[in-house]
Design a protein around this motif. Structure first.
Motif, PDB file in Angstrom:
ATOM      1  N   ALA A  46      88.781  75.554   7.801  1.00 61.24           N
ATOM      2  CA  ALA A  46      88.279  74.933   6.584  1.00 61.24           C
ATOM      3  C   ALA A  46      88.433  76.462   5.229  1.00 61.24           C
ATOM      4  O   ALA A  46      88.385  76.424   4.193  1.00 61.24           O
ATOM      5  CB  ALA A  46      86.655  74.833   6.637  1.00 61.24           C
ATOM      6  N   LEU A  47      88.894  77.282   5.725  1.00 66.31           N
ATOM      7  CA  LEU A  47      88.991  79.003   4.963  1.00 66.31           C
ATOM      8  C   LEU A  47      90.536  78.811   4.244  1.00 66.31           C
ATOM      9  O   LEU A  47      90.572  79.435   3.536  1.00 66.31           O
ATOM     10  CB  LEU A  47      88.281  80.220   6.015  1.00 66.31           C
ATOM     11  N   ASP A  48      91.838  77.852   4.739  1.00 68.74           N
ATOM     12  CA  ASP A  48      92.470  78.312   4.948  1.00 68.74           C
ATOM     13  C   ASP A  48      93.522  79.479   4.508  1.00 68.74           C
ATOM     14  O   ASP A  48      93.666  79.499   3.413  1.00 68.74           O
ATOM     15  CB  ASP A  48      92.560  77.214   3.416  1.00 68.74           C
ATOM     16  N   LEU A  49      93.199  79.996   5.521  1.00 65.22           N
ATOM     17  CA  LEU A  49      93.635  81.463   5.537  1.00 65.22           C
ATOM     18  C   LEU A  49      95.181  81.323   5.793  1.00 65.22           C
ATOM     19  O   LEU A  49      95.920  80.024   6.608  1.00 65.22           O
ATOM     20  CB  LEU A  49      92.811  82.352   6.776  1.00 65.22           C
ATOM     21  N   GLY A  50      95.544  82.644   5.560  1.00 64.40           N
ATOM     22  CA  GLY A  50      97.310  82.402   5.908  1.00 64.40           C
ATOM     23  C   GLY A  50      97.814  82.757   7.478  1.00 64.40           C
ATOM     24  O   GLY A  50      96.573  82.558   7.767  1.00 64.40           O
ATOM     25  N   VAL A  51      99.224  82.205   8.014  1.00 65.14           N
ATOM     26  CA  VAL A  51      99.308  82.056   9.457  1.00 65.14           C
ATOM     27  C   VAL A  51      98.611  83.203  10.027  1.00 65.14           C
ATOM     28  O   VAL A  51      97.966  83.577  11.005  1.00 65.14           O
ATOM     29  CB  VAL A  51     100.718  82.014   9.543  1.00 65.14           C
ATOM     30  N   ARG A  52      99.055  84.593   9.425  1.00 61.10           N
ATOM     31  CA  ARG A  52      98.773  85.967   9.950  1.00 61.10           C
ATOM     32  C   ARG A  52      96.905  86.202  10.534  1.00 61.10           C
ATOM     33  O   ARG A  52      96.154  86.399  11.359  1.00 61.10           O
ATOM     34  CB  ARG A  52      99.194  87.088   9.091  1.00 61.10           C
ATOM     35  N   ALA A  53      96.150  85.734   8.987  1.00 54.11           N
ATOM     36  CA  ALA A  53      94.997  86.054   9.469  1.00 54.11           C
ATOM     37  C   ALA A  53      94.244  85.153  10.468  1.00 54.11           C
ATOM     38  O   ALA A  53      93.799  85.349  10.926  1.00 54.11           O
ATOM     39  CB  ALA A  53      94.383  85.743   8.064  1.00 54.11           C
ATOM     40  N   TYR A  54      95.096  83.989  10.318  1.00 54.71           N
ATOM     41  CA  TYR A  54      94.468  83.202  11.190  1.00 54.71           C
ATOM     42  C   TYR A  54      94.614  83.157  12.647  1.00 54.71           C
ATOM     43  O   TYR A  54      93.975  83.178  13.457  1.00 54.71           O
ATOM     44  CB  TYR A  54      95.313  81.434  10.456  1.00 54.71           C
ATOM     45  N   ASN A  55      95.780  83.796  12.651  1.00 52.78           N
ATOM     46  CA  ASN A  55      96.487  83.751  14.119  1.00 52.78           C
ATOM     47  C   ASN A  55      95.729  85.017  14.781  1.00 52.78           C
ATOM     48  O   ASN A  55      95.443  84.875  15.797  1.00 52.78           O
ATOM     49  CB  ASN A  55      97.435  83.595  14.838  1.00 52.78           C
ATOM     50  N   SER A  56      95.236  85.692  14.072  1.00 52.00           N
ATOM     51  CA  SER A  56      94.536  86.874  14.290  1.00 52.00           C
ATOM     52  C   SER A  56      93.328  86.770  14.920  1.00 52.00           C
ATOM     53  O   SER A  56      92.554  87.404  16.139  1.00 52.00           O
ATOM     54  CB  SER A  56      94.630  88.729  13.408  1.00 52.00           C
ATOM     55  N   LEU A  57      92.660  85.612  14.287  1.00 55.53           N
ATOM     56  CA  LEU A  57      91.352  85.424  14.486  1.00 55.53           C
ATOM     57  C   LEU A  57      91.025  84.787  15.470  1.00 55.53           C
ATOM     58  O   LEU A  57      90.252  84.770  16.171  1.00 55.53           O
ATOM     59  CB  LEU A  57      90.929  85.110  13.600  1.00 55.53           C
ATOM     60  N   LYS A  58      92.249  83.378  15.915  1.00 57.76           N
ATOM     61  CA  LYS A  58      91.951  83.051  16.957  1.00 57.76           C
ATOM     62  C   LYS A  58      92.496  83.257  18.331  1.00 57.76           C
ATOM     63  O   LYS A  58      91.444  82.979  19.386  1.00 57.76           O
ATOM     64  CB  LYS A  58      93.519  81.572  16.909  1.00 57.76           C
ATOM     65  N   ALA A  79      89.447  94.334  11.303  1.00 58.74           N
ATOM     66  CA  ALA A  79      90.790  95.767  10.570  1.00 58.74           C
ATOM     67  C   ALA A  79      91.265  95.865  12.621  1.00 58.74           C
ATOM     68  O   ALA A  79      92.239  96.247  12.388  1.00 58.74           O
ATOM     69  CB  ALA A  79      90.598  96.942   9.549  1.00 58.74           C
ATOM     70  N   LYS A  80      90.098  95.846  13.271  1.00 58.59           N
ATOM     71  CA  LYS A  80      90.481  96.012  14.663  1.00 58.59           C
ATOM     72  C   LYS A  80      91.083  95.334  15.447  1.00 58.59           C
ATOM     73  O   LYS A  80      91.965  95.808  15.968  1.00 58.59           O
ATOM     74  CB  LYS A  80      89.213  96.806  14.787  1.00 58.59           C
ATOM     75  N   ILE A  81      91.056  94.138  15.216  1.00 54.59           N
ATOM     76  CA  ILE A  81      91.624  92.856  15.512  1.00 54.59           C
ATOM     77  C   ILE A  81      93.216  92.999  15.479  1.00 54.59           C
ATOM     78  O   ILE A  81      93.825  93.246  14.592  1.00 54.59           O
ATOM     79  CB  ILE A  81      91.075  91.448  14.692  1.00 54.59           C
ATOM     80  N   ARG A  82      93.951  92.927  16.465  1.00 55.14           N
ATOM     81  CA  ARG A  82      95.098  92.895  16.704  1.00 55.14           C
ATOM     82  C   ARG A  82      96.439  92.056  15.136  1.00 55.14           C
ATOM     83  O   ARG A  82      95.148  90.920  15.532  1.00 55.14           O
ATOM     84  CB  ARG A  82      95.494  92.676  18.360  1.00 55.14           C
ATOM     85  N   ASN A  83      96.876  92.590  14.898  1.00 57.02           N
ATOM     86  CA  ASN A  83      98.183  91.838  13.688  1.00 57.02           C
ATOM     87  C   ASN A  83      97.189  91.423  12.546  1.00 57.02           C
ATOM     88  O   ASN A  83      97.088  90.883  11.775  1.00 57.02           O
ATOM     89  CB  ASN A  83      98.475  90.607  14.320  1.00 57.02           C
ATOM     90  N   CYS A  84      95.664  92.427  12.791  1.00 56.50           N
ATOM     91  CA  CYS A  84      95.125  91.836  11.065  1.00 56.50           C
ATOM     92  C   CYS A  84      94.964  92.898  10.715  1.00 56.50           C
ATOM     93  O   CYS A  84      94.485  94.571  10.533  1.00 56.50           O
ATOM     94  CB  CYS A  84      93.752  91.654  11.884  1.00 56.50           C
TER      95      CYS A  84
END
Length: 125
Positions: A46-58, A79-84
């Motif tokens: 629902a946040l409509d994030l970009g691919v990199r941000a979305y994938n790092s959170l998932k 910021a400490k999440i990988r690829n974020c």
């Protein structure tokens, strides 16, 4: 995402305060998040994030907005999440803000934005 939701953070602030906001590179963005039960169960999509941000959170194990908001409230640094990186962090925070802003009733939005502006002015000085 509706047309109303596609407004950027800068556009909303400018519309309410009449002042143009210049974002500092690497600057942090602070706001209070008022989490309802409906918002808590809403998937990250629902946040409509970009691919990199979305994938790092998932990959970090976040599936809902509630899980992410609670982790941030508890002090987890995204910021400490990988690829974020810095851009992804800023995007995530802005999209969370926009989601919160759009979930508020119309009459409460202006007050909320003013609250956010004051909070950021005190933290970024």
């Amino acid at each position: 995402m509706s047309t109303d939701q596609s407004q950027t953070l800068s556009q909303i602030i400018e519309q309410i305060t009449g002042k143009r906001v210049h974002e500092r590179k690497g600057g942090k963005f602070f706001f209070k998040f008022y989490l309802s039960s409906k918002m808590s169960d809403t998937p990250l999509e629902a946040l409509d994030l970009g691919v990199r941000a979305y994938n790092s959170l998932k990959r970090a194990g976040y599936g809902t907005i509630g899980e992410l908001a609670e982790a941030i409230a508890e002090g987890t640094e995204i910021a400490k999440i990988r690829n974020c990186g810095a851009k992804s962090c800023r995007e995530i925070m802005e999209k969370l803000f926009l989601y919160q802003y759009n979930a508020l009733p119309q009459e409460k939005r202006e007050g909320y934005v003013k609250e956010v502006i004051l909070l950021n002015a005190s933290k970024n000085t």
